[in-house]
Design an enzyme around this catalytic site. Sequence first.
Site, PDB file in Angstrom:
ATOM      1  N   CYS A 164       0.817  -1.217   0.000  1.00 50.74           N
ATOM      2  CA  CYS A 164       0.000   0.000   0.000  1.00 50.74           C
ATOM      3  C   CYS A 164       0.845   1.260   0.000  1.00 50.74           C
ATOM      4  O   CYS A 164       0.653   2.141  -0.820  1.00 50.74           O
ATOM      5  CB  CYS A 164      -0.966  -0.012   1.179  1.00 50.74           C
ATOM      6  N   HIS A 165       1.776   1.366   0.944  1.00 52.53           N
ATOM      7  CA  HIS A 165       2.612   2.562   0.970  1.00 52.53           C
ATOM      8  C   HIS A 165       4.071   2.204   1.183  1.00 52.53           C
ATOM      9  O   HIS A 165       4.854   3.005   1.673  1.00 52.53           O
ATOM     10  CB  HIS A 165       2.122   3.546   2.035  1.00 52.53           C
ATOM     11  N   GLY A 166       4.408   0.939   0.878  1.00 54.93           N
ATOM     12  CA  GLY A 166       5.816   0.543   0.847  1.00 54.93           C
ATOM     13  C   GLY A 166       6.497   0.355   2.194  1.00 54.93           C
ATOM     14  O   GLY A 166       7.574   0.905   2.413  1.00 54.93           O
TER      15      GLY A 166
ATOM     16  N   TYR B 295      -4.617  12.205  -1.098  1.00 56.83           N
ATOM     17  CA  TYR B 295      -3.919  10.949  -0.860  1.00 56.83           C
ATOM     18  C   TYR B 295      -2.421  11.130  -1.120  1.00 56.83           C
ATOM     19  O   TYR B 295      -1.583  10.615  -0.373  1.00 56.83           O
ATOM     20  CB  TYR B 295      -4.506   9.882  -1.784  1.00 56.83           C
TER      21      TYR B 295
END
Lengths: 200, 426
Positions: A164-166, B295
């Site tokens: 998702c965000h590493g 985001y």
Amino acid sequence: MTFGDLDVAHAHTDTQEPTRRDFLYIATGAVTAVGAAAVLWPFIDQMNPDASVQALASIEVDITSVEVGQSLTVMWRGKPVFIRHRTEAEIEEANAVPIGDLPDPIARNANLPADAEATDANRVFATGEAEPRLEWLLMVGVCTHLGCVPLGEQGDYDGWFCPCHGSHYDSAGRIRKGPAPRNLDVPEYEFVSDTLIRVG
Amino acid sequence: MSGHSTIHYKNPVVRWIDTRLPIISTMQVNAMDFPTPKNLNYFWTFGGILTLFLGIQIVTGLILAMHYTAHVSLAFNSVEHIMRDVNYGWLLRYMHANGASFFFIAVYIHIFRGLYYGSYKQPRELLWMIGVVILLLMMATAFMGYVLPWGQMSFWGATVITNLFSAIPLVGTAIVEWLWGGFAVGNPTLNRFYSLHYLLPFVLAAVVFLHIWALHVPGNNNPSGVEVKSDKDTIPFHPYYTVKDFFAIIVFLFFYAAFVFYLPNTLGHTDNYIPANPLVTPAHIVPEWYFLPFYAILRAVPDKLGGVIAMFAAIAVLFVLPWLDTSKVKSATFRPLYRQFFWILVITCIGLGYLGAKPPEGGYVIASRILTIYYFAHFLVILPLLGIFERTKPLPASISESVLAKHGGGGATAAAGAASAPENRG
Ligand code: HEM
Ligand code: FES
């Protein structure tokens, strides 16, 4: 009621002394506030996990078929739990890391005191054991960043990688790189026998 | 709002009603005769478009609710049932899903219109702030609506966004479990989101009413940014702007229909046609396009709590914008420097939107950081300083004068002269 003419007259004069009327105002206000809070609470608390959700709190898992180098994912409290049968190489790799190199130096193991260090042994300690069973790593498969499920046998540290965000976790499930703030949580669990684990 | 009306109606039934409940005269004063600056351009038609889309969402949503089931084991299939079995169900669902997108297209244009023409400045600060509340309510509504079809993106979007609250120190986990009604996103979460998704559009309608009320006290801003000085500057709302709004609505609906009928899934994500699976996160989760800039800001900050704060601050800064912009001149037409920074901001926001859809690696992260910093710098550094250092162009004396100047109709300040050598004026 007795607070008739006399008290009204008081309220209209410029006396600095607190009057009986002031007292009544404050008392009424206080009782109203307490009453309002008491009424409000059920409206708020109804949203918390209910009895049926709480009742699903513990499960038993048979690990007979999980060979070295394999993992099993089970559902517990609506979340995935990873059970990994670690290889020698993975254990050694995790052991070799100095605590000082870890972004989160705390074990995050519900079976140990809250301040236990994030050594490899402390990550795999189950309740009721004298020695950790180093080959079995069990943890909640929910990224401590924003809750995605990390992918196994991936990332820069031979552990888990969250797409998702590493975030990169190592072979002991400890955060090494990326935005996640904490190591993956180890829930309460115990070995009922050598092949059966109870989670929760 | 107004008390007794001064309008005398000839029709006895109308008069009977209006003297008891002055709803007819109130409508006439506020929606028909309302004095409106005569120079409004097409950017002023988006208010009407937005009101229409709130209506479209409520009507199509009500119908979807007649066929939808809010339960984790039934929700996905009930949406497929709407698509395949319900008469015109496909149309209503595509209208609703694309309606949300077009609602946001309209609101973003509406907001940037306000930024360009300084519509947030005195005396319209509260009107602007109510607008920001509307934006927040729209975001909450759309976010919860997107959870309802219970596909993979629904589930994981809900997981990631609700987890934002876990960044709050000490009480974070308790708050998140309270939001979920469990230890993960599950059936209680779906049910409460459905309940709130149904409620919020009506709250939105009430806040829109306040927004229009607050608009009708000072009246509209206009492209010149100069306030109305006399009757000569205005025309009645009806028929002039009802016609203009109507025309703009038709054109806008044309684009909307193109998506509903020919590109119904272009703005959505294919993964949402896979039923929710709590054990597998899709390789690449992205929110709906209208959340992408925020985001990108969330992911630009390497710290969890910091990222969450930055994301919310990106909207919070709009609340205080009226006090950050120190310039007295409203319209960017007369602010040569602000006009350039405005366009840089537009490009920055589009850039952030692009980056929000990219994986959080390497150059994308660096670019998101630069643009995030610029976004905040625009509001917190550039705007306060511009008001002090910028040399604005001379303002027209009135709306009428600005219109005449623009169309070369002579008047006190001829357009050509004013534009070529503004410093020689006066
Ligand atoms: C501000 C207005 C609204 C917005 C922005 C909005 C937005 C959305 C969005 C983005 C979805 C997901 C669409 C999809 O991908 O399938 C959705 C679904 C849904 N909405 Fe709304 N909505 C609004 C008003 C309403 C209202 C007033 C109702 C009910 C009275 C409603 C009922 C539903 C239902 C039942 C679904 C699930 C069916 C589906 O997913 O298509 N909505 N909404
Ligand atoms: S949720 Fe795993 S990195 Fe964000």
